[in-house]
Design an enzyme around this catalytic site. Structure first.
Site, PDB file in Angstrom:
ATOM      1  N   LEU A   1       0.826  -1.208   0.000  1.00  0.00           N
ATOM      2  CA  LEU A   1       0.000   0.000   0.000  1.00  0.00           C
ATOM      3  C   LEU A   1       0.861   1.259   0.000  1.00  0.00           C
ATOM      4  CD1 LEU A   1      -2.942  -0.850   2.389  1.00  0.00           C
ATOM      5  CD2 LEU A   1      -2.945  -0.725  -0.086  1.00  0.00           C
ATOM      6  N   ARG A   6      -6.568  -4.973  21.126  1.00  0.00           N
ATOM      7  CA  ARG A   6      -5.900  -6.227  20.813  1.00  0.00           C
ATOM      8  C   ARG A   6      -4.991  -6.726  21.930  1.00  0.00           C
ATOM      9  NH1 ARG A   6      -4.465  -5.004  14.464  1.00  0.00           N
ATOM     10  NH2 ARG A   6      -6.595  -5.340  13.793  1.00  0.00           N
ATOM     11  N   LEU A  61      -3.931  -0.074   7.183  1.00  0.00           N
ATOM     12  CA  LEU A  61      -4.196   0.284   5.783  1.00  0.00           C
ATOM     13  C   LEU A  61      -4.242   1.797   5.657  1.00  0.00           C
ATOM     14  CD1 LEU A  61      -6.975  -2.340   4.950  1.00  0.00           C
ATOM     15  CD2 LEU A  61      -4.518  -2.518   4.625  1.00  0.00           C
TER      16      LEU A  61
END
Lengths: 637, 249
Positions: free
Chosen positions: A43, A330, A441
């Site tokens: 990306l 997380r 992203l």
């Protein structure tokens, strides 16, 4: 060298706008006189290559894959955050900024994070314009979902294949520039050294993976868009070829490495099934929106899940964190899974797994709805495990997924080597000690599409287009000689251990001692073990074949050699940071089992400088100041 | 389980290859097919032999790198990528024949590794929307009905592995090319360049030497991402429409 982060003055919301205006511009007709080297075509790399070529620069883009479209960004499942507030649920640029700094446990740079939140809205516009098929509502407008650790719905997604669709968008933009002659693409070509001359990055030395040819490429600036180093753990959710070599070679040429111990352990992966395992597969954390995580209340309960009645189950995240429940960040989710397994309450044959159960969601919303949301993930789970998650709960366990640490960069994304930039996961800048879901992203594309096109011009305009050396220069020849010597050395050892055997051992050491939970005692032990592995590698590794061919063992050996050195630095960094923050949990720094951050002593970025072979690296500190997002102990209860 | 493997070995693109037989033992049914090959390669390495070269990377079915014909079928007996094929689909004592993609436009580089750069060149010929960074309107200013967005997604899900070419008796790349043409033809963003795209991409496909499509459907039957044959029909429609009013000279 003192670290200068070049953070602009002024109110946080105006910094980037004002800063951009102050940056020097390269005249449109002069842009074609500059050559930019982009390493990596994920990306960050593909977005940068396309955007810089559109501006008129000459770009050389390098990938070790057969095609740029294979970069590991392609495997990201869940989504991409953007502060569009399309859902009218109270989101804003400031809230995304705030959530990211807080989620990163106050170890990220405020100014960078705010810029990231600002450009997030442009990313979605850009991707939609490229034809990226995001999920939509019946009215034709874009759909959003909420994602691990946030209380607004700001995540855009394309089923469970968001990374694929975004990467193919960036790949298509870059392909257009290849056709236009502005990007020259080098596939199956791996960077093995950075060339620095007169204090500036001048280019790279590469190996052609088919012919073995060592080549020099020169340019006015080098952009490393080479991803993270999670494969130091051997088993991770990273693709097999992901490696640290480009960043590590740059580190040895003067680029400081920041916060190497900050790695992210993702809570929802398919558990390890045996010694032969080559990689781990992530199940998107979006599943935690509907999946309830539990283990049996009693240790050693090996009944099948359907036979365990409700009152003998422990939905441990819902119990301990009632307001966030299964959606805690997380690191918290991962650590708690480890704890229940350490207590002997793990499930499955290895007992290193917890259940993620969709029975309630299917009852509430119908199987069809769940299928529409997660169909491909359920299918993938069934393919790998042979079990049907619609009828029995998934088994999941944490695995290494992302590395927040990386090359130190200033506000311009420039490393401590002039003209050398690091973008995306390869840098350290935006996620602090813990990355929020759907932010990787966002950062890769922000750096590539909307940051580097502005900041790079300032450097290029300053040096001028004549400030470039030829690939015939002695500095390149010297680098080529060092690379060749290294390859010859590896081919000549002919020892007894395969590269994978040593890599697997390295991974276990790092996982056991520098993984979810770390202590000074364990880390000290691990450092010695890694040093022994380094010795074993360089005296007893077995690499067959020659350089002048497609040699998969040699490729791996070159990468593992660098992972070993990085592993030692990760341990040093973890030892130095005697606090618990984000993904880094130090057993010496806790209250009631929860992480205890130490802002007084550790509110800094640890940037490590290479000082020579087998010399201890020297630590530089960039103090972090929090003017807007005031540090508080994270609480998800 | 124990397996008799027969694998295509070829040193480089300029030498002749041949099938070579190997035995692997104690294969666990939970292993993926590639992990089984890892076991073979570790054995070969310990003996000082050259391991089998094959493309692979993500090992979760999305990067499209893995590419082998297993017992005559691209990616093997189930409709998935090779990396997502597990050994529970095999039985002890099986003979397993492993070959690279066979197509003139995908030359073998070594063993099971082929050169698929032709696919990149086809995308470069027009598989994009010409929009420079920074010039996009607000994302919600381009409303697209859910059904169309979903259909476009189904085409966009192609991973570029090349199984369609390997499955086709003519080594046609029609399924791959049509998936991109259809995705962008369905979306308003792709409308402006629709004709030019169809013509350029198909011209490049022909220039790369891929064969003609005769609608046998082997490609769609083997596609690990279930790209539908209707994409080819859409491509043909696009092509005819474009040719009748050609913008290219």
């Amino acid at each position: 060298m003192a670290l200068d982060s070049k953070i602009p003055d002024g109110p946080i919301a105006d910094k980037w706008t004002k800063y951009k205006f102050g940056l020097k511009l390269v005249n449109p007709s002069n842009k074609r006189k500059y050559d930019i080297i982009v390493v990596g075509t994920g990306l960050a790399g593909a977005a940068a290559a396309a955007s810089l070529a559109e501006l008129g620069y000459n770009v050389k883009a390098f990938t070790y894959h057969d095609s740029p479209r294979r970069a590991h960004s392609i495997a990201a499942q869940g989504g991409i955050n953007a502060a569009k507030n399309y859902q009218n649920d109270g989101d804003s640029v400031y809230r995304l900024f705030y959530d990211t700094v807080k989620g990163g446990d106050y170890r990220a740079r405020e100014a960078n994070v705010h810029r990231l939140a600002e450009v997030s809205v442009n990313i979605i516009d850009q991707c939609v314009a490229q034809g990226v098929p995001f999920a939509r509502e019946y009215g034709g407008l874009l759909s959003n979902r909420s994602f691990g650790g946030t209380q607004v719905s700001r995540t855009f997604y394309a089923r469970g294949q968001t990374g694929q669709q975004l990467l193919l968008g960036a790949y298509s933009a870059m392909s257009r520039q290849v056709a236009a002659g502005k990007v020259k693409l080098y596939t199956r070509t791996e960077m093995l050294d950075l060339v620095v001359e007169d204090g500036k990055a001048r280019g790279i030395v590469t190996r052609n993976l088919i012919t073995g040819k060592i080549e020099s490429h020169s340019g006015h600036a080098v952009l490393l868009c080479t991803g993270g180093y999670g494969n130091v753990f051997y088993l991770s959710t990273n693709a097999m070829a992901c490696n640290v070599t480009a960043a590590w070679r740059a580190h040895k040429k003067g680029a400081y490495f920041a916060n190497p111990c900050f790695t992210q352990i993702h809570p929802t992966c398919i558990p390890v099934s045996g010694e032969y395992q080559s990689k781990l597969t992530l199940m998107s954390e979006s599943l935690r929106n509907d999946g309830r995580i539990w283990v049996p209340l009693k240790a050693g309960d090996s009944r099948p899940p359907a036979d365990i009645p409700e009152d003998e189950r422990d939905y441990f995240l819902e119990r301990k964190y009632p307001s966030f429940g299964n959606l805690v960040p997380r690191d918290v989710a991962s650590r708690n899974a480890k704890y229940v397994c350490d207590e002997g309450r793990g499930v499955g044959s290895s007992k290193l797994a917890v259940y993620m159960d969709f029975a309630d969601a299917i009852k509430r919303d119908s199987q069809k709805t769940i299928e529409a949301r997660y169909g491909n993930l359920f299918e993938m789970y069934e393919k790998i495990t042979g079990e049907d998650p619609y009828t029995s709960p998934m088994r999941i366990y944490p695995a290494v997924h992302y590395t927040m640490g990386g090359l130190w960069v200033d506000y311009n994304l420039m490393t401590t080597v002039k003209g050398l930039y690091a973008l995306g996961e390869a840098n350290f800048s935006d996620h602090g000690a813990n990355r929020l879901g759907a932010s990787a992203l966002m950062q890769g594309l922000a750096d590539g599409y909307f940051v580097i096109p502005y900041t790079l011009g300032d450097y290029l305009a300053t040096i001028g287009h004549q400030d470039k050396i030829s690939p015939e220069h002695a500095a390149f020849k010297e680098s080529e000689a060092i690379v060749t010597e290294r390859i010859n050395k590896l081919l000549s050892i002919n020892g007894k251990f395969t590269v994978d055997e040593i890599h697997r051992k390295l991974g276990l050491v790092i996982w056991d001692y520098c993984g979810m939970s770390r202590s000074a005692e364990g880390l000290t032990k691990a450092k010695k073990m890694v040093q022994e592995l380094k010795h074993q590698f360089w005296t007893d590794v077995k690499v067959v074949g020659t350089n002048e061919e497609l040699n998969i063992t040699l490729e791996k050996a070159l990468r593992v050699a660098d992972f070993i050195e990085l592993g030692e630095l990760m341990i040093d960094d973890a030892l130095n940071r005697n606090e618990s923050c984000g993904g880094h949990f130090r057993e010496e720094s806790e209250v009631d089992g929860e992480a205890k951050r130490d802002d007084e002593n550790y509110s800094y970025v640890a940037a490590w400088e290479y000082t020579g072979e087998n010399q201890p690296e020297s630590l530089h500190k960039e103090q972090l100041t929090f003017e807007y997002a005031k540090p508080s102990q994270r609480s998800y209860k | 389980m124990n397996l008799n493997l027969h694998i295509w070995r070829q040193k480089n693109k300029d030498t002749k290859g041949k099938m070579v037989s190997y035995q692997v033992n104690d294969i666990n049914e939970e292993m993926s097919f590639l992990e089984m090959l890892d076991v073979l390669n570790e054995d070969l390495l310990r003996k000082g032999d050259d391991p089998v070269a094959f493309d692979h990377d993500c090992r979760e079915g999305i990067c499209g790198a893995c590419s082998m014909v297993i017992n005559g079928r691209p990616h093997g007996p189930t409709r998935t990528t090779t990396c997502q094929l597990h050994m529970r689909y095999f039985n002890s004592g099986d003979n397993v024949y492993i070959e690279p993609w066979r197509a003139g436009s995908f030359p073998v580089l070594k063993d099971l590794t082929v050169d698929r750069s032709a696919f990149d060149r086809i995308i470069q010929a027009g598989g994009f929307v010409s929009v420079n960074t920074g010039s996009a309107p607000d994302a919600n200013e381009i409303p697209i009905g859910k059904e169309i967005a979903d259909e476009a997604f189904n085409s966009a899900t192609c991973i570029g592995c090349g199984a369609c070419v390997a499955a086709c008796k003519n080594a046609s790349a029609s399924l791959f090319v049509s998936a991109k043409i259809s995705q962008l033809a369905m979306l308003p963003q792709g409308a402006a360049e629709r004709k030019r795209r169809a013509e350029s991409m198909i011209a490049q496909m022909d220039a790369e030497g891929f064969g003609a499509c005769t609608n046998t459907g082997a490609c769609a039957a083997e596609c690990p991402k279930s790209i539908d044959l209707t994409n080819i029909a859409q491509m043909n429609r696009e092509f005819i429409g474009a040719k009748l009013t050609s913008e290219l000279v």
